[in-house]
Scaffold this motif. Structure first.
Motif, mmCIF file in Angstrom:
data_model
loop_
_atom_site.group_PDB
_atom_site.id
_atom_site.type_symbol
_atom_site.label_atom_id
_atom_site.label_comp_id
_atom_site.label_asym_id
_atom_site.label_seq_id
_atom_site.Cartn_x
_atom_site.Cartn_y
_atom_site.Cartn_z
ATOM 1 N N LYS A 49 -12.864 -91.589 -15.683
ATOM 2 C CA LYS A 49 -12.310 -93.117 -14.476
ATOM 3 C C LYS A 49 -12.934 -93.769 -13.913
ATOM 4 C CE LYS A 49 -8.579 -93.938 -10.876
ATOM 5 N NZ LYS A 49 -7.498 -93.080 -10.096
ATOM 6 N N PHE A 50 -14.030 -93.527 -13.485
ATOM 7 C CA PHE A 50 -14.989 -93.564 -12.620
ATOM 8 C C PHE A 50 -16.151 -94.509 -13.176
ATOM 9 C CE2 PHE A 50 -15.328 -90.162 -8.925
ATOM 10 C CZ PHE A 50 -13.647 -90.630 -8.565
ATOM 11 N N LYS A 51 -16.976 -96.063 -13.301
ATOM 12 C CA LYS A 51 -17.602 -96.249 -13.859
ATOM 13 C C LYS A 51 -18.808 -95.696 -14.021
ATOM 14 C CE LYS A 51 -16.811 -100.704 -13.333
ATOM 15 N NZ LYS A 51 -17.003 -101.897 -12.540
ATOM 16 N N TYR A 52 -19.331 -95.186 -13.102
ATOM 17 C CA TYR A 52 -20.546 -93.975 -13.242
ATOM 18 C C TYR A 52 -20.713 -93.585 -14.648
ATOM 19 C CZ TYR A 52 -20.118 -90.534 -10.959
ATOM 20 O OH TYR A 52 -19.527 -88.728 -9.962
ATOM 21 N N VAL B 192 -32.164 -99.325 -15.909
ATOM 22 C CA VAL B 192 -31.604 -99.056 -15.044
ATOM 23 C C VAL B 192 -30.403 -100.016 -15.540
ATOM 24 C CG1 VAL B 192 -31.042 -100.064 -12.451
ATOM 25 C CG2 VAL B 192 -33.450 -98.382 -13.348
ATOM 26 N N ILE B 193 -29.140 -99.053 -14.983
ATOM 27 C CA ILE B 193 -28.176 -99.586 -15.423
ATOM 28 C C ILE B 193 -26.722 -100.008 -14.520
ATOM 29 C CG2 ILE B 193 -26.008 -98.688 -16.706
ATOM 30 C CD1 ILE B 193 -27.245 -97.226 -18.607
ATOM 31 N N ALA B 194 -26.123 -100.980 -14.549
ATOM 32 C CA ALA B 194 -25.430 -101.477 -12.947
ATOM 33 C C ALA B 194 -25.030 -102.154 -13.676
ATOM 34 C CB ALA B 194 -26.492 -100.959 -11.694
ATOM 35 N N ASP B 195 -24.240 -103.524 -12.050
ATOM 36 C CA ASP B 195 -23.214 -104.331 -12.293
ATOM 37 C C ASP B 195 -24.817 -105.583 -11.846
ATOM 38 O OD1 ASP B 195 -22.514 -106.722 -10.414
ATOM 39 O OD2 ASP B 195 -20.346 -106.392 -10.650
ATOM 40 N N GLU C 264 -23.190 -101.560 -26.236
ATOM 41 C CA GLU C 264 -22.365 -101.896 -26.962
ATOM 42 C C GLU C 264 -20.854 -101.031 -26.775
ATOM 43 O OE1 GLU C 264 -23.898 -101.386 -30.663
ATOM 44 O OE2 GLU C 264 -24.401 -103.969 -31.053
ATOM 45 N N THR C 265 -21.919 -99.649 -26.098
ATOM 46 C CA THR C 265 -21.011 -98.442 -25.691
ATOM 47 C C THR C 265 -20.480 -98.558 -24.369
ATOM 48 O OG1 THR C 265 -22.138 -96.769 -27.248
ATOM 49 C CG2 THR C 265 -21.007 -96.165 -25.389
ATOM 50 N N LEU C 266 -20.995 -99.337 -23.164
ATOM 51 C CA LEU C 266 -21.490 -100.101 -22.126
ATOM 52 C C LEU C 266 -20.169 -100.532 -22.251
ATOM 53 C CD1 LEU C 266 -24.331 -99.507 -19.967
ATOM 54 C CD2 LEU C 266 -22.320 -98.271 -20.101
ATOM 55 N N ASP C 267 -19.993 -101.962 -23.386
ATOM 56 C CA ASP C 267 -18.760 -102.682 -23.206
ATOM 57 C C ASP C 267 -17.797 -102.407 -23.197
ATOM 58 O OD1 ASP C 267 -20.257 -104.541 -22.533
ATOM 59 O OD2 ASP C 267 -21.098 -105.130 -24.407
ATOM 60 N N ALA C 268 -17.918 -101.726 -24.295
ATOM 61 C CA ALA C 268 -16.488 -101.202 -25.171
ATOM 62 C C ALA C 268 -15.439 -100.373 -24.320
ATOM 63 C CB ALA C 268 -17.064 -99.942 -26.953
ATOM 64 N N GLY D 275 -18.464 -103.648 -17.469
ATOM 65 C CA GLY D 275 -19.164 -105.002 -16.636
ATOM 66 C C GLY D 275 -20.715 -104.351 -16.624
ATOM 67 N N TRP D 276 -20.824 -103.463 -16.654
ATOM 68 C CA TRP D 276 -22.531 -103.307 -16.230
ATOM 69 C C TRP D 276 -23.774 -103.246 -17.376
ATOM 70 C CZ3 TRP D 276 -23.196 -98.095 -13.912
ATOM 71 C CH2 TRP D 276 -22.293 -97.864 -12.292
ATOM 72 N N LYS D 277 -24.552 -104.066 -17.179
ATOM 73 C CA LYS D 277 -25.692 -104.581 -18.099
ATOM 74 C C LYS D 277 -27.187 -103.824 -17.499
ATOM 75 C CE LYS D 277 -23.541 -107.726 -19.575
ATOM 76 N NZ LYS D 277 -22.931 -107.629 -20.617
#
Length: 509
Positions: A273-276, A428-431, A464-468, A472-474
């Motif tokens: 559930k949590f984005k992180y 680093v991965i985040a908004d 690609e996995t983050l987008d799937a 919304g993080w880059k």
């Protein structure tokens, strides 16, 4: 002949007002111990609302020391002006009433008048602390019947008070907090103080006044049972609750000190559930072949969401977890469906000590997700700690960690700078607005995920996995990370001002 007389009458202190040595020692010992019990428990009681930070600890210690100074000063002055025997009962009784009422007062204030919480919290420490600290000079006044014994009496009572403070500290930290809820500790202590007040009053003036104080204790205890902000369980470190998700039968949120720390779907551990957590899973899935079992170590347990996910998606994975709070471990087993066959071994230990016992090159993955409030414990952020992480990882090993920061992200940038001093590859991965990828926007802050390794990670596959997973993080890496980090300081065991660097969330923005 002229000169100083050492007779009791000449000094204005009749022997009739004296106090037995044993009674005096008990009063000084007990009141000094009580001050330290109140101070330590106040830290636990305030943590859900102010955070368990260096600033919170400093504030509570400062208020307690102020109370001791005021009580000693004014207690001595008043004892010289009023019959000291008339002061002991009220000092113990009033302090007991305030101590017993503290849980319900603070929890009610936090819910209904949070703007006044600091003031009310200060008073609940200052008032009983001052009253209890006044006991020592009052008792000293009663014991001083001759100038010839001044040094002996003052020295003995000072020593007894110090021993009492030590016992109160050790008893609370090692015994009481681990076995009793903080509200129970304070109500019990308040009751003992009122009982002591009653005994003193009975010996001096009968039972006058003590029934009213006892009634206050009773009302305070009853009120505490229905006070807002209560816990399902008060563990050694946290006020813990487990909240069921009305939209998913197996969904549970582990709430520690009022903060949502973990979400677990008991029936489907792959639901994140949590984005992180989705970001951490994305990093791991892109860095290692699909289904490959891993040897993982986790700094911080919470609801064990990531270890559960790895156990299901990578059968045969062995996850060792360092979770400092035994109560949280127990909640996982009793209320969050943790099974022994899941390949998850949890040790109740500090994360830094847990790293130290691991062999070099013994782990494919280390996950950092340890928090005290919203802050990563400072000793898990330093060059020395990260060097230990690097030591336990094999050559292709990966470190991935969850951070929280806001404002100018000073702590997050310092931690990334620290990782860059140890690992060849850091991202680093985040908004995008929080890590400088959108310079036109104002950072809001929140969770960030950092990854570090001595081998390059497939960032395209990670994105690609983050987008799937619709995060919304880059990903920021290379020059983007260097630019964002800027001149941030590297954290060391000698200098890691994490609490000062960390920016709290500003809800007014």
């Amino acid at each position: 002949m002229t000169g100083l007389s050492s007779s009791p009458a000449a000094q204005g202190t009749p022997r009739a007002d004296g106090l037995g040595a044993r009674t005096a020692a008990v009063l000084v010992f007990g009141s000094s111990a009580a001050v330290l019990v109140v101070e330590i428990v106040a830290l636990r009681l305030l943590a859900p609302y102010l955070g368990l930070t260096l600033e919170t600890s400093t504030m509570v210690i400062g208020i307690a020391l102020t109370a001791i100074a005021l009580g000693s000063w004014f207690g001595g002055r008043i004892a010289d002006q009023v019959n000291p025997r008339r002061l002991l009962g009220p000092a113990l009784g009033l302090s007991g009433a305030v101590v017993a009422l503290t849980p319900v007062v603070l929890r009610t204030t936090a819910q209904w008048a949070p703007a006044t919480l600091l003031l009310i919290a200060s008073l609940t420490i200052l008032v009983p602390g001052a009253l209890l600290s006044a006991v020592t000079p009052i008792v000293t006044k009663l014991r001083l019947t001759s100038l010839a014994e001044t040094g002996t009496v003052v020295g003995r009572l000072s020593g007894v008070g110090t021993v009492g403070a030590i016992v109160g500290t050790v008893l609370t930290g090692f015994v009481l907090v681990s076995r009793l809820p903080v509200s129970g500790i304070l109500i019990g202590l308040g009751t003992l103080l009122v009982v002591g007040s009653a005994l003193i009053e009975w010996r001096t003036r009968g039972w006058s006044g003590t029934p009213a104080l006892a009634l206050v204790i009773l009302v305070g205890g009853l009120a505490t049972t229905v006070a807002p902000g209560g816990c399902d369980t008060e563990t050694k470190y946290h006020c813990a609750r487990v909240v069921a998700d009305p939209d998913r039968n197996g969904g549970r949120t582990l709430v520690l000190d009022g903060l949502n720390h973990s979400y677990v779907d008991i029936d489907d551990p792959t639901f994140l559930k949590f984005k992180y957590v989705r970001a951490i899973a994305s990093v791991v899935d892109a860095a290692f072949p699909e289904g490959q079992p891993l040897k993982a170590h986790h700094l911080g347990g919470g609801g064990l969401t990531v270890p559960r996910y790895l156990a299901v998606t990578r059968p045969g994975t062995r996850s060792a977890v360092s979770e400092i709070d035994k109560g949280v471990v127990r909640i996982n087993r009793e209320r969050l469906g943790l099974r022994a066959e899941a390949g998850i071994a949890v040790r109740a230990e500090d994360g830094r000590l847990g790293l130290r016992r691991l062999g070099a090159g013994s782990r494919d993955l280390v996950v950092g997700d340890a928090f005290g409030g919203v802050s990563v414990p400072w000793h898990l952020t330093t060059v020395e700690a990260m060097t230990d992480v690097r030591r336990v990882l094999d050559e292709d090993g990966l470190y991935v960690a969850n951070l929280i920061d806001h404002g100018d992200m000073a702590f997050a940038r310092a931690e990334v700078a620290t990782l860059s001093a140890i690992f060849k590859h850091v991202a680093v991965i985040a908004d995008p607005t929080d890590i400088g990828l959108d310079p036109t926007a104002t950072p809001e802050g929140g969770n960030l995920v950092v990854l570090a390794s001595h081998r390059p990670v497939d960032l395209r596959a990670t994105q690609e996995t983050l987008d799937a997973r619709q995060t919304g993080w880059k990903i920021a890496t290379g020059d983007d990370v260097t630019s964002w980090t800027g001149d941030a300081q590297v954290l060391t065991d000698d200098h890691a001002p994490v609490d000062q660097l960390l920016q709290p969330y500003d809800s007014s923005q």
